[in-house]
Design a protein around this motif. Structure first.
Motif, PDB file in Angstrom:
ATOM      1  N   ASP A  99       0.847  -1.194   0.000  1.00 26.17           N
ATOM      2  CA  ASP A  99       0.000   0.000   0.000  1.00 26.17           C
ATOM      3  C   ASP A  99       0.882   1.243   0.000  1.00 26.17           C
ATOM      4  N   GLY A 102       2.262   0.946  -4.281  1.00 22.53           N
ATOM      5  CA  GLY A 102       1.768   0.064  -5.335  1.00 22.53           C
ATOM      6  C   GLY A 102       2.806  -0.908  -5.857  1.00 22.53           C
ATOM      7  N   ALA A 215      -1.290   2.901  -7.425  1.00 21.55           N
ATOM      8  CA  ALA A 215      -1.941   2.128  -6.370  1.00 21.55           C
ATOM      9  C   ALA A 215      -1.588   0.650  -6.473  1.00 21.55           C
ATOM     10  N   ASP A 216      -1.227   0.186  -7.681  1.00 23.04           N
ATOM     11  CA  ASP A 216      -0.954  -1.243  -7.880  1.00 23.04           C
ATOM     12  C   ASP A 216      -0.249  -1.403  -9.222  1.00 23.04           C
ATOM     13  N   ARG A 254      -3.224   2.987 -11.537  1.00 22.77           N
ATOM     14  CA  ARG A 254      -3.968   3.874 -10.639  1.00 22.77           C
ATOM     15  C   ARG A 254      -5.043   3.157  -9.841  1.00 22.77           C
ATOM     16  N   HIS A 255      -5.316   1.890 -10.181  1.00 23.62           N
ATOM     17  CA  HIS A 255      -6.424   1.178  -9.546  1.00 23.62           C
ATOM     18  C   HIS A 255      -5.930  -0.106  -8.892  1.00 23.62           C
ATOM     19  N   PRO A 256      -6.264  -0.331  -7.618  1.00 24.76           N
ATOM     20  CA  PRO A 256      -5.873  -1.583  -6.962  1.00 24.76           C
ATOM     21  C   PRO A 256      -6.722  -2.754  -7.466  1.00 24.76           C
TER      22      PRO A 256
END
Length: 265
Positions: A99, A102, A215-216, A254-256
């Motif tokens: 976290d 990412g 983020a990931d 940008r998205h987990p």
């Protein structure tokens, strides 16, 4: 149609505050089980963008393989399973995502020593073929038969010596190390958040990567390759295809999570 040939895995994805050190334990903030692998992720990306896609890989009849099959079906990717009937465990990876940054750490068996021949019905015909070098027998057959070949050359493997001479486009990371110079008409080198280098005819151009809040980063390279294949299949010039691949990879990081980002394409 786009043909993707290579690795499909079962991914166990953990999000942690920080990656644990030696002999440390960490409590995961979340856990997910999803299908993964370079060729599979690229295939799902290309299909999400609107292309008809077939994935040739090796899954088999083990119960864990059902997870992979259902994910492909949910994202409209046709499957050709070269390991049909095999009871062996499919490739499994553990992905640990930190976290805040990412960044990801991956432990995987990949295809191991498993080897599968081309299915009796042969490989489907396609306008563009993407191979990742896993499952060497399938990869070499696909490379030799390809009308237009894109190679995901993330990490050097001996099989690339037989694949690269057929390549029209090679997309590799900065960590890729080849015993021989890359001689494909178009060579693309990614550097994470740094500029992408594109070489054609002895000239190298830098294509900037817009900054994003990560983020990931798991599967970002796979998303890049899937979007690159989609754009080239759609007839875009190589530079435009690279720019679109950068955009799609930016959406991914940008998205987990393994699939939620597809809704933002």
């Amino acid at each position: 149609m786009i043909l993707c040939v290579g690795l499909a895995t079962v991914d166990l994805v953990y999000r942690v505050e920080r990656v644990p050190g030696v002999d440390e334990k960490a409590q995961a903030r979340s856990a997910e089980v999803a299908a993964g692998g370079p060729a599979l992720n690229a295939a799902i990306t290309a299909a999400a963008l609107g292309a008809p896609v077939t994935l040739v890989t090796a899954i088999g009849a083990h119960p864990l393989g059902d997870l992979i099959r259902k994910d492909l079906e949910a994202h409209a990717v046709r499957l050709v399973d070269a390991a049909h009937g095999s009871e062996e465990l499919p490739p499994v990876s553990t992905v640990i995502v930190a976290d805040g940054t990412g960044e990801r750490t991956i432990v995987s068996r990949n295809a191991g020593d498993r080897s599968f021949p081309v299915p009796e019905e042969g490989l489907p015909e396609a306008e563009l073929t993407l191979v990742d070098g896993h499952h060497p027998g399938l990869a070499v057959a696909a490379a030799r038969a390809a009308r237009r070949l894109v190679v995901d050359a993330g990490t050097w493997r001996p099989v690339f010596a037989d694949i690269l001479p057929h390549a029209d486009v090679v997309a590799c990371s900065a960590a890729f190390r080849s015993p021989a110079a890359l001689t494909a008409p178009d060579v693309i080198v990614t550097h994470g958040p740094g500029p992408v280098l594109w070489t054609r005819g002895g000239r190298t151009d830098r294509i900037e990567v817009p900054p994003v809040e990560a983020a990931d980063t798991a599967g970002a390279g796979d998303a890049f390759h899937g979007a690159l294949a989609f754009s080239l299949h759609a007839g875009q010039p190589v530079r435009d295809a690279i720019t679109e691949a950068i955009r799609v990879a930016g959406v991914r990081v940008r998205h987990p999570g393994p699939r939620s980002w597809l809704n933002e394409l």
